[in-house]
Design a protein around this motif. Sequence first.
Motif, PDB file in Angstrom:
ATOM      1  N   VAL A  86      48.776  35.647  22.281  1.00 15.81           N
ATOM      2  CA  VAL A  86      49.584  35.222  23.417  1.00 15.81           C
ATOM      3  C   VAL A  86      48.665  34.425  24.329  1.00 15.81           C
ATOM      4  N   ASN A  87      49.103  33.239  24.707  1.00 14.90           N
ATOM      5  CA  ASN A  87      48.317  32.380  25.589  1.00 14.90           C
ATOM      6  C   ASN A  87      48.911  32.417  26.991  1.00 14.90           C
ATOM      7  N   ILE A  88      48.045  32.647  27.979  1.00 14.10           N
ATOM      8  CA  ILE A  88      48.453  32.634  29.382  1.00 14.10           C
ATOM      9  C   ILE A  88      47.754  31.460  30.039  1.00 14.10           C
ATOM     10  N   ILE A  89      48.523  30.650  30.751  1.00 10.35           N
ATOM     11  CA  ILE A  89      47.950  29.504  31.448  1.00 10.35           C
ATOM     12  C   ILE A  89      48.180  29.682  32.945  1.00 10.35           C
ATOM     13  N   ALA A  90      47.128  29.440  33.707  1.00 14.00           N
ATOM     14  CA  ALA A  90      47.197  29.472  35.169  1.00 14.00           C
ATOM     15  C   ALA A  90      47.037  28.033  35.645  1.00 14.00           C
ATOM     16  N   VAL A  91      48.100  27.469  36.212  1.00 10.55           N
ATOM     17  CA  VAL A  91      48.069  26.102  36.721  1.00 10.55           C
ATOM     18  C   VAL A  91      47.866  26.191  38.230  1.00 10.55           C
ATOM     19  N   VAL A  92      46.805  25.529  38.727  1.00 14.56           N
ATOM     20  CA  VAL A  92      46.408  25.682  40.117  1.00 14.56           C
ATOM     21  C   VAL A  92      46.474  24.352  40.845  1.00 14.56           C
ATOM     22  N   ASP A  93      47.124  24.358  41.998  1.00 12.01           N
ATOM     23  CA  ASP A  93      47.041  23.233  42.932  1.00 12.01           C
ATOM     24  C   ASP A  93      45.784  23.491  43.755  1.00 12.01           C
ATOM     25  N   VAL A  94      44.655  22.998  43.276  1.00 13.21           N
ATOM     26  CA  VAL A  94      43.363  23.300  43.879  1.00 13.21           C
ATOM     27  C   VAL A  94      43.291  22.791  45.318  1.00 13.21           C
ATOM     28  N   ILE A  95      43.771  21.588  45.557  1.00 12.94           N
ATOM     29  CA  ILE A  95      43.725  21.038  46.913  1.00 12.94           C
ATOM     30  C   ILE A  95      44.566  21.900  47.854  1.00 12.94           C
ATOM     31  N   GLY A  96      45.756  22.309  47.427  1.00 15.17           N
ATOM     32  CA  GLY A  96      46.602  23.187  48.236  1.00 15.17           C
ATOM     33  C   GLY A  96      45.952  24.542  48.463  1.00 15.17           C
ATOM     34  N   ALA A  97      45.336  25.104  47.425  1.00 14.97           N
ATOM     35  CA  ALA A  97      44.690  26.413  47.541  1.00 14.97           C
ATOM     36  C   ALA A  97      43.514  26.355  48.506  1.00 14.97           C
ATOM     37  N   LEU A  98      42.670  25.333  48.363  1.00 14.65           N
ATOM     38  CA  LEU A  98      41.518  25.210  49.250  1.00 14.65           C
ATOM     39  C   LEU A  98      41.945  24.907  50.682  1.00 14.65           C
ATOM     40  N   SER A  99      42.961  24.080  50.844  1.00 14.42           N
ATOM     41  CA  SER A  99      43.441  23.734  52.189  1.00 14.42           C
ATOM     42  C   SER A  99      44.062  24.931  52.889  1.00 14.42           C
ATOM     43  N   GLY A 100      44.821  25.740  52.145  1.00 13.48           N
ATOM     44  CA  GLY A 100      45.503  26.887  52.735  1.00 13.48           C
ATOM     45  C   GLY A 100      44.756  28.202  52.588  1.00 13.48           C
ATOM     46  N   SER A 101      43.610  28.184  51.906  1.00 15.39           N
ATOM     47  CA  SER A 101      42.807  29.391  51.640  1.00 15.39           C
ATOM     48  C   SER A 101      43.612  30.483  50.945  1.00 15.39           C
ATOM     49  N   THR A 102      44.511  30.071  50.036  1.00 17.95           N
ATOM     50  CA  THR A 102      45.309  31.052  49.300  1.00 17.95           C
ATOM     51  C   THR A 102      45.773  30.465  47.971  1.00 17.95           C
ATOM     52  N   LEU A 103      45.943  31.352  47.007  1.00 15.99           N
ATOM     53  CA  LEU A 103      46.541  30.966  45.731  1.00 15.99           C
ATOM     54  C   LEU A 103      48.056  31.150  45.762  1.00 15.99           C
ATOM     55  N   GLN A 150      47.336  39.671  49.088  1.00 17.56           N
ATOM     56  CA  GLN A 150      47.062  39.019  47.812  1.00 17.56           C
ATOM     57  C   GLN A 150      46.730  37.547  47.992  1.00 17.56           C
ATOM     58  N   GLY A 151      45.945  37.001  47.081  1.00 23.73           N
ATOM     59  CA  GLY A 151      45.747  35.564  46.984  1.00 23.73           C
ATOM     60  C   GLY A 151      44.738  34.981  47.948  1.00 23.73           C
ATOM     61  N   GLN A 152      43.983  35.788  48.645  1.00 25.14           N
ATOM     62  CA  GLN A 152      43.030  35.281  49.626  1.00 25.14           C
ATOM     63  C   GLN A 152      41.675  35.066  48.978  1.00 25.14           C
ATOM     64  N   GLY A 153      40.792  34.424  49.700  1.00 24.42           N
ATOM     65  CA  GLY A 153      39.402  34.284  49.257  1.00 24.42           C
ATOM     66  C   GLY A 153      38.823  35.671  49.059  1.00 24.42           C
ATOM     67  N   GLN A 154      37.895  35.812  48.147  1.00 22.00           N
ATOM     68  CA  GLN A 154      37.394  37.119  47.767  1.00 22.00           C
ATOM     69  C   GLN A 154      36.202  37.520  48.606  1.00 22.00           C
ATOM     70  N   GLY A 155      36.239  38.760  49.113  1.00 22.29           N
ATOM     71  CA  GLY A 155      35.070  39.348  49.750  1.00 22.29           C
ATOM     72  C   GLY A 155      34.280  40.095  48.700  1.00 22.29           C
ATOM     73  N   SER A 210      35.122  29.141  47.779  1.00 20.07           N
ATOM     74  CA  SER A 210      35.520  28.517  46.521  1.00 20.07           C
ATOM     75  C   SER A 210      36.105  29.495  45.509  1.00 20.07           C
ATOM     76  N   VAL A 211      35.922  30.789  45.709  1.00 21.93           N
ATOM     77  CA  VAL A 211      36.454  31.786  44.782  1.00 21.93           C
ATOM     78  C   VAL A 211      37.644  32.470  45.435  1.00 21.93           C
ATOM     79  N   MET A 212      38.784  32.437  44.747  1.00 21.90           N
ATOM     80  CA  MET A 212      39.993  33.119  45.212  1.00 21.90           C
ATOM     81  C   MET A 212      40.548  33.947  44.063  1.00 21.90           C
ATOM     82  N   HIS A 213      41.354  34.940  44.405  1.00 25.65           N
ATOM     83  CA  HIS A 213      41.909  35.805  43.367  1.00 25.65           C
ATOM     84  C   HIS A 213      43.333  36.223  43.702  1.00 25.65           C
ATOM     85  N   VAL A 214      44.024  36.661  42.667  1.00 31.08           N
ATOM     86  CA  VAL A 214      45.304  37.353  42.814  1.00 31.08           C
ATOM     87  C   VAL A 214      45.216  38.634  41.999  1.00 31.08           C
TER      88      VAL A 214
END
Length: 172
Positions: free
Chosen positions: A5-22, A88-93, A158-162
Amino acid sequence: MKPQVNIIAVVDVIGALSGSTLLNGNLCMMDDGEHNSAHQGTPDLCTVVQPGQVVSWTALAVDLQTPVEIKNISFVPADDSHARGRQQGQGQGHDQPHAQGQAQGQAQSQSNGHAAGEHSEGDKLDLDVWTGVVPNWLQPGVAYQYRLELQMYEGANSVMHVDTPALMCRQH
């Protein structure tokens, strides 16, 4: 049963970095499993799997000039109320606990051969595909949530998680 089973995570990197959230539409997760996985297209994807099946994760950036890579995949214990209680979805401590490989064994990078989370100081994060095998002891119908950590560029934010995606064994 499909062997993988293949799982793909598609990320709007500019949106994530601008909003500090995934969250807020910055992360879309899908799989190609043969069973009806829940929440396709969201960070809450619950992929239906079977014991012995290989699961592969890949991250892709919407903006091809902005890189995104999988930094780590780890499973949070079911009784970890701290993990469920935080936003959820914030930068990681660095003080947030995780239990690597709780439900699936260790996810491994195919591009550099390190087990999840085993990176030396000089390693370049060029993790194309992370894979693991669904163990036989997973209870059918139970969602095993995992933390998907993504790295975008370098630096403090630069590192974020869900913690919302999950694997769930199909009920017979």
